[in-house]
Design a protein around this motif. Sequence first.
Motif, short mmCIF file in Angstrom:
data_model
loop_
_atom_site.label_atom_id
_atom_site.label_comp_id
_atom_site.label_asym_id
_atom_site.label_seq_id
_atom_site.Cartn_x
_atom_site.Cartn_y
_atom_site.Cartn_z
N THR A 57 0.65 -1.03 0.22
CA THR A 57 -0.04 -0.06 -0.07
C THR A 57 0.93 1.37 -0.10
O THR A 57 2.13 1.26 0.61
N ALA A 58 0.18 2.33 -0.19
CA ALA A 58 1.10 3.49 -0.19
C ALA A 58 1.50 3.94 1.10
O ALA A 58 2.58 4.42 1.28
N ASP A 59 0.59 3.70 2.24
CA ASP A 59 1.10 3.90 3.50
C ASP A 59 2.18 3.06 4.09
O ASP A 59 3.11 3.74 4.67
N ALA A 60 2.14 1.69 3.54
CA ALA A 60 3.19 1.07 4.01
C ALA A 60 4.73 1.33 3.08
O ALA A 60 5.63 1.36 3.79
N ILE A 61 4.51 1.77 1.87
CA ILE A 61 5.69 2.12 1.24
C ILE A 61 6.35 3.61 1.83
O ILE A 61 7.45 3.78 2.17
N GLU A 62 5.22 4.39 2.22
CA GLU A 62 5.54 5.82 2.54
C GLU A 62 6.39 5.72 4.01
O GLU A 62 7.20 6.64 4.51
N ALA A 63 5.93 4.57 4.65
CA ALA A 63 6.26 4.38 6.27
C ALA A 63 7.71 3.60 6.04
O ALA A 63 8.59 3.71 7.02
N ASP A 64 8.26 3.14 5.01
CA ASP A 64 9.40 2.66 4.75
C ASP A 64 10.52 3.60 4.83
O ASP A 64 10.61 4.39 4.47
N PRO A 65 11.52 3.26 5.80
CA PRO A 65 12.44 4.08 6.14
C PRO A 65 13.41 4.66 5.05
O PRO A 65 14.23 5.42 4.98
N ARG A 66 13.44 3.62 4.11
CA ARG A 66 14.18 3.78 2.73
C ARG A 66 13.35 4.61 1.70
O ARG A 66 14.20 4.97 0.82
N HIS A 67 12.33 4.86 1.79
CA HIS A 67 11.61 5.55 0.78
C HIS A 67 11.82 6.85 0.63
O HIS A 67 11.37 7.61 1.64
N GLY A 68 12.45 7.43 -0.31
CA GLY A 68 12.84 8.68 -0.48
C GLY A 68 13.73 9.33 0.62
O GLY A 68 13.59 10.62 0.92
N ARG A 69 14.46 8.56 1.39
CA ARG A 69 15.28 8.87 2.58
C ARG A 69 16.54 9.91 1.67
O ARG A 69 17.13 9.52 0.93
N LEU A 70 16.73 10.98 2.41
CA LEU A 70 17.97 11.68 2.00
C LEU A 70 19.14 11.19 2.37
O LEU A 70 19.28 10.92 3.42
N VAL A 71 20.10 10.73 1.48
CA VAL A 71 21.32 10.04 1.63
C VAL A 71 22.45 11.05 1.64
O VAL A 71 23.42 11.00 2.33
N GLY A 72 22.39 12.13 0.76
CA GLY A 72 23.55 13.01 0.64
C GLY A 72 22.91 14.14 -0.17
O GLY A 72 22.04 14.22 -0.93
N MET A 73 23.80 15.19 -0.04
CA MET A 73 23.65 16.43 -0.86
C MET A 73 24.76 17.20 -1.05
O MET A 73 25.46 17.17 -0.46
#
Length: 149
Positions: A57-73
């Motif tokens: 589900t979208a909620d499960a994906i959005e709750a995944d800590p790796r979904h769109g997590r900022l890794v570097g800038m």
Amino acid sequence: MGALFGYYAAADDEDAVRAVVRADGQPMGTGYDSFVVKGVDPVVALLPAEILVTGRTADAIEADPRHGRLVGMVGDGEVVTLSLTDSFCNSLARFDRKQLGEVARGWSASGVFNAQSDLSGLTGFLEDLAALAERASVRGHRLYCWISM
């Protein structure tokens, strides 16, 4: 020019940062298994495709800590690197390539793109991402996306 999105595989988060924070003067992603596109951001635009591929589900994906997590800038955010979920990478690596056109059709109908979205372009993107995911999976790597504004 618009934003560019570079999808790539890296061994881990530290390696993913090295793809964009370059000390060698090389362009972003040099030496990494990658491809660059316009208009397919990994957080909002890719979410419906991830739902269709993983069955989560979208909620499960959005709750995944790796979904769109900022890794570097780079700098003040001129370039950022975000992680994709491992479940998406693993599911996509095993996904039946013949079904990617159907995923693209459902993704196109999700409303994240304009009504005139190019179905063949979305299918091609999914084919490229699936091939990248398969190669990453074989090497034990993860998927990332750098975004350059």
